[in-house]
Each structure stands twice: as C-alpha cells, then as structure tokens.
Scaffold this motif. Sequence first.
Motif, PDB file in Angstrom:
ATOM      1  N   SER A 184       0.825  -1.201   0.000  1.00  0.00           N
ATOM      2  CA  SER A 184       0.000   0.000   0.000  1.00  0.00           C
ATOM      3  C   SER A 184       0.858   1.250   0.000  1.00  0.00           C
ATOM      4  CB  SER A 184      -0.923   0.019   1.225  1.00  0.00           C
ATOM      5  OG  SER A 184      -1.832  -1.059   1.219  1.00  0.00           O
ATOM      6  N   LEU A 185       0.314   2.297  -0.554  1.00  0.00           N
ATOM      7  CA  LEU A 185       0.906   3.621  -0.511  1.00  0.00           C
ATOM      8  C   LEU A 185      -0.192   4.648  -0.301  1.00  0.00           C
ATOM      9  CD1 LEU A 185       3.520   3.773  -3.430  1.00  0.00           C
ATOM     10  CD2 LEU A 185       4.026   3.965  -0.994  1.00  0.00           C
ATOM     11  N   ARG A 186       0.178   5.752   0.291  1.00  0.00           N
ATOM     12  CA  ARG A 186      -0.738   6.861   0.470  1.00  0.00           C
ATOM     13  C   ARG A 186      -0.110   8.115  -0.125  1.00  0.00           C
ATOM     14  NH1 ARG A 186      -1.709  10.551   4.990  1.00  0.00           N
ATOM     15  NH2 ARG A 186      -3.907  11.226   5.057  1.00  0.00           N
ATOM     16  N   LEU A 187      -0.748   8.639  -1.145  1.00  0.00           N
ATOM     17  CA  LEU A 187      -0.298   9.860  -1.779  1.00  0.00           C
ATOM     18  C   LEU A 187      -1.029  11.056  -1.195  1.00  0.00           C
ATOM     19  CD1 LEU A 187      -0.256   8.804  -5.557  1.00  0.00           C
ATOM     20  CD2 LEU A 187       1.507   8.458  -3.808  1.00  0.00           C
ATOM     21  N   GLY A 207     -12.405  -0.336  -5.720  1.00  0.00           N
ATOM     22  CA  GLY A 207     -12.263  -1.361  -4.703  1.00  0.00           C
ATOM     23  C   GLY A 207     -10.894  -1.438  -4.082  1.00  0.00           C
ATOM     24  N   ARG A 208      -9.910  -0.795  -4.674  1.00  0.00           N
ATOM     25  CA  ARG A 208      -8.549  -0.822  -4.144  1.00  0.00           C
ATOM     26  C   ARG A 208      -8.065   0.548  -3.678  1.00  0.00           C
ATOM     27  NH1 ARG A 208      -4.472  -1.977  -7.442  1.00  0.00           N
ATOM     28  NH2 ARG A 208      -5.568  -1.321  -9.351  1.00  0.00           N
ATOM     29  N   PHE A 209      -8.466   1.594  -4.380  1.00  0.00           N
ATOM     30  CA  PHE A 209      -8.018   2.944  -4.065  1.00  0.00           C
ATOM     31  C   PHE A 209      -9.157   3.733  -3.440  1.00  0.00           C
ATOM     32  CE2 PHE A 209      -4.547   3.372  -7.593  1.00  0.00           C
ATOM     33  CZ  PHE A 209      -3.967   2.196  -7.154  1.00  0.00           C
ATOM     34  N   THR A 210      -8.799   4.645  -2.566  1.00  0.00           N
ATOM     35  CA  THR A 210      -9.773   5.521  -1.937  1.00  0.00           C
ATOM     36  C   THR A 210      -9.251   6.948  -1.941  1.00  0.00           C
ATOM     37  OG1 THR A 210     -10.531   3.746  -0.464  1.00  0.00           O
ATOM     38  CG2 THR A 210     -11.131   5.999   0.117  1.00  0.00           C
ATOM     39  N   LEU A 246      -4.792   9.970  -1.642  1.00  0.00           N
ATOM     40  CA  LEU A 246      -5.124   8.771  -2.384  1.00  0.00           C
ATOM     41  C   LEU A 246      -4.518   7.585  -1.659  1.00  0.00           C
ATOM     42  CD1 LEU A 246      -6.489   7.680  -5.002  1.00  0.00           C
ATOM     43  CD2 LEU A 246      -4.197   7.675  -6.023  1.00  0.00           C
ATOM     44  N   GLN A 247      -5.377   6.806  -1.023  1.00  0.00           N
ATOM     45  CA  GLN A 247      -4.948   5.583  -0.373  1.00  0.00           C
ATOM     46  C   GLN A 247      -4.986   4.461  -1.395  1.00  0.00           C
ATOM     47  OE1 GLN A 247      -3.839   5.030   2.889  1.00  0.00           O
ATOM     48  NE2 GLN A 247      -3.306   3.025   2.043  1.00  0.00           N
ATOM     49  N   MET A 248      -3.852   3.875  -1.663  1.00  0.00           N
ATOM     50  CA  MET A 248      -3.728   2.839  -2.667  1.00  0.00           C
ATOM     51  C   MET A 248      -3.395   1.527  -1.975  1.00  0.00           C
ATOM     52  SD  MET A 248      -1.657   4.861  -5.685  1.00  0.00           S
ATOM     53  CE  MET A 248      -0.168   5.001  -4.695  1.00  0.00           C
ATOM     54  N   ASN A 249      -4.314   0.583  -2.053  1.00  0.00           N
ATOM     55  CA  ASN A 249      -4.129  -0.724  -1.455  1.00  0.00           C
ATOM     56  C   ASN A 249      -4.028  -1.792  -2.532  1.00  0.00           C
ATOM     57  OD1 ASN A 249      -4.369   0.371   1.165  1.00  0.00           O
ATOM     58  ND2 ASN A 249      -6.605   0.105   1.135  1.00  0.00           N
ATOM     59  N   ASP A 250      -3.443  -2.912  -2.152  1.00  0.00           N
ATOM     60  CA  ASP A 250      -3.299  -4.042  -3.065  1.00  0.00           C
ATOM     61  C   ASP A 250      -2.728  -3.595  -4.405  1.00  0.00           C
ATOM     62  OD1 ASP A 250      -3.439  -6.697  -3.897  1.00  0.00           O
ATOM     63  OD2 ASP A 250      -5.509  -6.507  -4.599  1.00  0.00           O
ATOM     64  N   LEU A 251      -1.623  -2.925  -4.339  1.00  0.00           N
ATOM     65  CA  LEU A 251      -1.024  -2.394  -5.555  1.00  0.00           C
ATOM     66  C   LEU A 251      -0.560  -3.506  -6.481  1.00  0.00           C
ATOM     67  CD1 LEU A 251       0.856   0.578  -3.955  1.00  0.00           C
ATOM     68  CD2 LEU A 251      -0.718   0.772  -5.894  1.00  0.00           C
ATOM     69  N   LYS A 252      -0.706  -3.252  -7.748  1.00  0.00           N
ATOM     70  CA  LYS A 252      -0.355  -4.208  -8.785  1.00  0.00           C
ATOM     71  C   LYS A 252       0.676  -3.597  -9.717  1.00  0.00           C
ATOM     72  CE  LYS A 252      -5.105  -5.947  -8.713  1.00  0.00           C
ATOM     73  NZ  LYS A 252      -4.769  -7.194  -7.964  1.00  0.00           N
ATOM     74  N   PRO A 253       1.437  -4.428 -10.411  1.00  0.00           N
ATOM     75  CA  PRO A 253       2.407  -3.873 -11.361  1.00  0.00           C
ATOM     76  C   PRO A 253       1.771  -2.937 -12.389  1.00  0.00           C
ATOM     77  CG  PRO A 253       2.872  -6.180 -10.996  1.00  0.00           C
ATOM     78  CD  PRO A 253       1.575  -5.885 -10.272  1.00  0.00           C
TER      79      PRO A 253
END
Length: 122
Positions: free
Chosen positions: A17-20, A65-68, A80-87
């Motif tokens: 996860s990352l939070r921007l 469903g993954r980002f908020t 921007l909360q980014m969860n379950d990041l994918k390539p």
Amino acid sequence: QVQVVESGGGLVQPGDSLRLSCAASGSIFVANTMGWFRQAPGKQRELVASITGGGSTNYGDSVKGRFTISRDNAKRTVYLQMNDLKPEDTAVYYCNAQVVPMGSSWRQYDYWGQGTQVTVSS
C-alpha cells in the motif's frame, strides 16, 4: 502564486500500500474538484480518482475497490490511499486541482502537480 505539490510515491511490491498526498497552496479563494491522474510509459494519461468539494467521488474502473480518495478542505489537501497495488499501477501520478485563485478574474483554472512516481515491482 498557486502551487500543487504531491508526495508519497515510491517503490513497493505487489500487494503493498501507498498513500499519496496533494496539497494546493498559495493565493487561493477556493479549491473545487481535485483528483489524481496517472500516466504510464507509452500510455495516455488516465483518471484514477476525483473528489468534489462536497465529497462526491469518482474512480477509474481499474482501481475501484482498491483505491480511496479523500480530502481535507481546511488543508486544501487530497489523499489517495492505494491498497493491493499491482504492477499495472506503475505510473507517474499527477494531482489536479481546480482552483479559483485570488485575483481579478475569479475564474477557475486547472493546476497540476509535478508528478510522483509509483513503481510496483516484484
């Protein structure tokens, strides 16, 4: 005198996860809709998520469903909360702010941040 500055990008592994964060600052009367776009190499810039001043949100299909997205109006900041990041999420992420600056025109303009790199790699 209006600046838009992003932070929080980095290199992560799939599933992380990352939070921007994106802050609009300067001589601002009001910041209306703010949002995130991204651009991967060889691809067009696409909408990731946006949020109105009243809190209504919109998401790109690939991140639902993954980002908020959220915002703090007092700070003129969007997150921007980014969860379950994918390539496939690897891109430069740009913050956009629709801002009415202080001044004579009192019109809304689009302001863009410099971009922050998000790399998702195994």
